[in-house]
Write a protein that holds these residues in place. Sequence first.
Motif, PDB file in Angstrom:
ATOM      1  N   ASN A  50       0.821  -1.213   0.000  1.00  0.00           N
ATOM      2  CA  ASN A  50       0.000   0.000   0.000  1.00  0.00           C
ATOM      3  C   ASN A  50       0.852   1.260   0.000  1.00  0.00           C
ATOM      4  N   GLY A  51       2.130   1.124   0.293  1.00  0.00           N
ATOM      5  CA  GLY A  51       3.018   2.277   0.296  1.00  0.00           C
ATOM      6  C   GLY A  51       2.805   3.194   1.491  1.00  0.00           C
ATOM      7  N   TYR A  52       3.705   4.146   1.627  1.00  0.00           N
ATOM      8  CA  TYR A  52       3.656   5.100   2.735  1.00  0.00           C
ATOM      9  C   TYR A  52       2.602   6.161   2.450  1.00  0.00           C
ATOM     10  N   LYS A  53       1.579   6.214   3.283  1.00  0.00           N
ATOM     11  CA  LYS A  53       0.466   7.156   3.077  1.00  0.00           C
ATOM     12  C   LYS A  53       0.765   8.460   3.817  1.00  0.00           C
ATOM     13  N   ALA A  54       1.579   9.293   3.189  1.00  0.00           N
ATOM     14  CA  ALA A  54       1.967  10.563   3.807  1.00  0.00           C
ATOM     15  C   ALA A  54       0.783  11.521   3.860  1.00  0.00           C
ATOM     16  N   TYR A  55       0.769  12.338   4.900  1.00  0.00           N
ATOM     17  CA  TYR A  55      -0.297  13.338   5.045  1.00  0.00           C
ATOM     18  C   TYR A  55       0.159  14.651   4.417  1.00  0.00           C
ATOM     19  N   ILE A  56      -0.698  15.207   3.542  1.00  0.00           N
ATOM     20  CA  ILE A  56      -0.422  16.471   2.864  1.00  0.00           C
ATOM     21  C   ILE A  56      -1.333  17.535   3.455  1.00  0.00           C
ATOM     22  N   GLU A  57      -0.725  18.565   4.035  1.00  0.00           N
ATOM     23  CA  GLU A  57      -1.522  19.612   4.679  1.00  0.00           C
ATOM     24  C   GLU A  57      -2.274  20.452   3.661  1.00  0.00           C
ATOM     25  N   SER A  58      -1.631  20.729   2.524  1.00  0.00           N
ATOM     26  CA  SER A  58      -2.300  21.539   1.508  1.00  0.00           C
ATOM     27  C   SER A  58      -1.676  21.246   0.158  1.00  0.00           C
ATOM     28  N   ASP A  59      -2.508  20.778  -0.785  1.00  0.00           N
ATOM     29  CA  ASP A  59      -1.981  20.495  -2.124  1.00  0.00           C
ATOM     30  C   ASP A  59      -2.152  21.718  -3.014  1.00  0.00           C
ATOM     31  N   SER A  60      -2.037  21.527  -4.330  1.00  0.00           N
ATOM     32  CA  SER A  60      -2.040  22.667  -5.250  1.00  0.00           C
ATOM     33  C   SER A  60      -3.370  23.395  -5.312  1.00  0.00           C
ATOM     34  N   ILE A  61      -4.452  22.765  -4.838  1.00  0.00           N
ATOM     35  CA  ILE A  61      -5.754  23.438  -4.841  1.00  0.00           C
ATOM     36  C   ILE A  61      -6.292  23.607  -3.427  1.00  0.00           C
ATOM     37  N   GLY A  62      -5.397  23.441  -2.431  1.00  0.00           N
ATOM     38  CA  GLY A  62      -5.781  23.714  -1.056  1.00  0.00           C
ATOM     39  C   GLY A  62      -6.399  22.571  -0.295  1.00  0.00           C
ATOM     40  N   ASN A  63      -6.477  21.386  -0.894  1.00  0.00           N
ATOM     41  CA  ASN A  63      -7.035  20.230  -0.185  1.00  0.00           C
ATOM     42  C   ASN A  63      -5.972  19.585   0.704  1.00  0.00           C
ATOM     43  N   SER A  64      -6.428  18.875   1.726  1.00  0.00           N
ATOM     44  CA  SER A  64      -5.529  18.119   2.595  1.00  0.00           C
ATOM     45  C   SER A  64      -5.971  16.666   2.618  1.00  0.00           C
ATOM     46  N   GLY A  65      -5.044  15.786   2.962  1.00  0.00           N
ATOM     47  CA  GLY A  65      -5.361  14.364   3.022  1.00  0.00           C
ATOM     48  C   GLY A  65      -4.118  13.533   2.843  1.00  0.00           C
ATOM     49  N   HIS A  66      -4.308  12.223   2.656  1.00  0.00           N
ATOM     50  CA  HIS A  66      -3.196  11.291   2.522  1.00  0.00           C
ATOM     51  C   HIS A  66      -3.016  10.859   1.069  1.00  0.00           C
ATOM     52  N   ILE A  67      -1.761  10.669   0.680  1.00  0.00           N
ATOM     53  CA  ILE A  67      -1.491  10.044  -0.610  1.00  0.00           C
ATOM     54  C   ILE A  67      -1.753   8.546  -0.477  1.00  0.00           C
ATOM     55  N   ASN A  68      -1.869   7.863  -1.626  1.00  0.00           N
ATOM     56  CA  ASN A  68      -2.233   6.445  -1.603  1.00  0.00           C
ATOM     57  C   ASN A  68      -1.406   5.676  -2.636  1.00  0.00           C
ATOM     58  N   PRO A  69      -0.079   5.576  -2.413  1.00  0.00           N
ATOM     59  CA  PRO A  69       0.814   5.032  -3.452  1.00  0.00           C
ATOM     60  C   PRO A  69       0.882   3.507  -3.475  1.00  0.00           C
ATOM     61  N   THR A  70      -0.213   2.866  -3.798  1.00  0.00           N
ATOM     62  CA  THR A  70      -0.236   1.404  -3.873  1.00  0.00           C
ATOM     63  C   THR A  70       0.634   0.914  -5.025  1.00  0.00           C
ATOM     64  N   SER A  71       1.107  -0.328  -4.911  1.00  0.00           N
ATOM     65  CA  SER A  71       1.958  -0.872  -5.961  1.00  0.00           C
ATOM     66  C   SER A  71       1.854  -2.386  -5.974  1.00  0.00           C
ATOM     67  N   LYS A  72       1.661  -2.948  -7.174  1.00  0.00           N
ATOM     68  CA  LYS A  72       1.678  -4.393  -7.377  1.00  0.00           C
ATOM     69  C   LYS A  72       2.609  -4.695  -8.542  1.00  0.00           C
ATOM     70  N   ARG A  73       3.477  -5.690  -8.350  1.00  0.00           N
ATOM     71  CA  ARG A  73       4.446  -6.014  -9.392  1.00  0.00           C
ATOM     72  C   ARG A  73       4.657  -7.518  -9.481  1.00  0.00           C
TER      73      ARG A  73
END
Length: 665
Positions: free
Chosen positions: A207-230
């Motif tokens: 599922n990857g590291y779900k870092a918390y972003i306080e403010s993105d390019s349009i002002g939203n906040s939340g966690h990224i979701n870098p899932t990966s299957k290989r």
Amino acid sequence: MFRKILYLSIPTIIFANPFNATLEDEASWLKDETFVISASRVKENIKKTSASITVIDEDTINKMGANTLLDVLRVVPGLGVSQSNIYVDKIGVRGVETWFSEKVLILLDGHSLNSDLLNGGATSAFANFPLEHIKRIEIIRGPASALYGENAFTALINIITKEAQDINGVQISAKSGSYNTSAANLLLGKRYENVDITANVNYRDTNGYKAYIESDSIGNSGHINPTSKRVNTNLSIKHKNGFYAKANYNTTEDGPRYGAAYALNNEDMSKRETYFVELGYKDKINDLYTLDTRVYHDSFKADNLWEIFPEGYTNIFHTTYPNGMLAISGYTNKKSGMETLLTLKKENYTVISGLSYETQKLQDPLYKTNYNPSTGAPLSSMQNFSDPSTNFVSEADRKFWAAYSELLYDLTESLRLTAGVRYDHYSDFGGIFNPRLGAAWEINPHNNIKLMYGEAFRAPTFAELYNKNNPALVGNSSLNPERVKTIELNLQNTSLDNLGVSLSIFKSAIDDIISTAGNTYVNQGKTTTQGIEAEIRQNLHRGSYIVANYTYQNPKCSTTSQSLENISRHEGYLALNYRINSTFNLYTDAKYIGKQTRASTDTRDEVKSSITNNATVLAKDVMLKDLQMKFSVYNLLDEKTYDSSSPYDYPLGGRSYMAELSYKF
């Protein structure tokens, strides 16, 4: 920072006691890697190659607890590893870093993995190549186009896999760790009469590291979701008479990171499917000549879903996108070729000569959006813009042929001279020469000097040539290849017992850099980078050692004298490998990243320097012979770190864990 350095030194203090092992064990643990293959495409003494080269063997990879190829490369002086806001990881070399790492050529047993012709790189598909299958990795820092052609621009990385005799059976392994990470690997190697067969199957899901972003390019906040299957599969069949066949199949599926527009989303999904097959012959013709000839075919297919902005997004013109801004893009790359290499080896000289031919094609570009690609105006539904007049890139093909030769001449027993040149001719931009000259002088058994001058090129990618219908990036079919000229000096000393020291001084000048003017790719500007790479290794007793390296790099734009952005001028690495006894081993390390530069127009503070610590405990033959257990902790002190990027920095993972179990039978 002091407490982190102190923490790293604790194992040295604690374990400063007599070792419980036999002299036989010590001899086996202190064997050095004395040869390389990649520098000149023949096996040669590492002291006699003029290139700056690092060799990392399977034993070191196993001890350090690495999970991916990039985990291994982080320990190499002059190389930097960083993450981007989309699905690719980046390899920087001596301060030169690009999004798709297209200036680095990655090989698998000599076969190029840079099969993404749209973007030029290999990391999007092969950054997680299974380490269980690797025998050694040879990393050449500096240009290598004189033998390898395009992409061997700032570095060459050759992954050399295990052969049947290295495995001699079946090995199974499983991993489980933080972020719901799980992995499994099956490795087979066996000789059947005159045929050697090796095969590897690897699966990885996280599922990857779900870092918390306080403010993105349009002002939203939340966690990224870098899932990966290989999934990666590899097969090699070799006959004792020199004929061989090998194939690789790889699929990757990556979920959303920060997002293409640095806007948090939960729909980004990038799928890549690659495969290659290669048939060849390699054997001695007689006592003087060796013939190496091969034919190959590669395929790279991408299928991407981009949620550029999320549902309900409203732009600066107060236009609302109820379903967000969505785009689907896809394409297929294919390349086929042949190469013949003839090696003449006599008592005091070796000549390597070759011819190659390759065709490259970009096919079936797919482009669907729920907005007008030209104006950005919202559409009521997803519409297909895959028509040649509206697609995001044109179908394209090109061909090239190349001829090359290199002479390794031993002027004396201790002095080797190297001289080589390669000529490549491309159907779209013409011909290009790349020479290489070098000397390696073993002054005495403890001192060695190497001097090398080399040139290299990087062919324009299909995206740089043929992108269209994109207000941000438009291709330019008149582009010339990028060029680099590098000179470097390397000094090595082993005069003190069990202590080895190496110092490299380098300077590179890059011309015809491909960048953008407005929204169009052009050749403009020059970059210089210079610096030093220092390494030291102290062997202790019976397989224990301390290794450290330091890199100073200073890349600048030649026209403005401004430092390149998002680069750390100072990097360092320190590791202790402690062999507790014949069963247990501890490996602990620290990676130092100095302050990362900003663009002259970027008013943010620089990303602060950081030290991240890892530790791995390895246990062998605990309950059963050939049973291995491993436990690793990454970012041990939970350091908060970032990769510098414009306009938003990428947050890196906190403390995490991984447990591994493997058994060979």
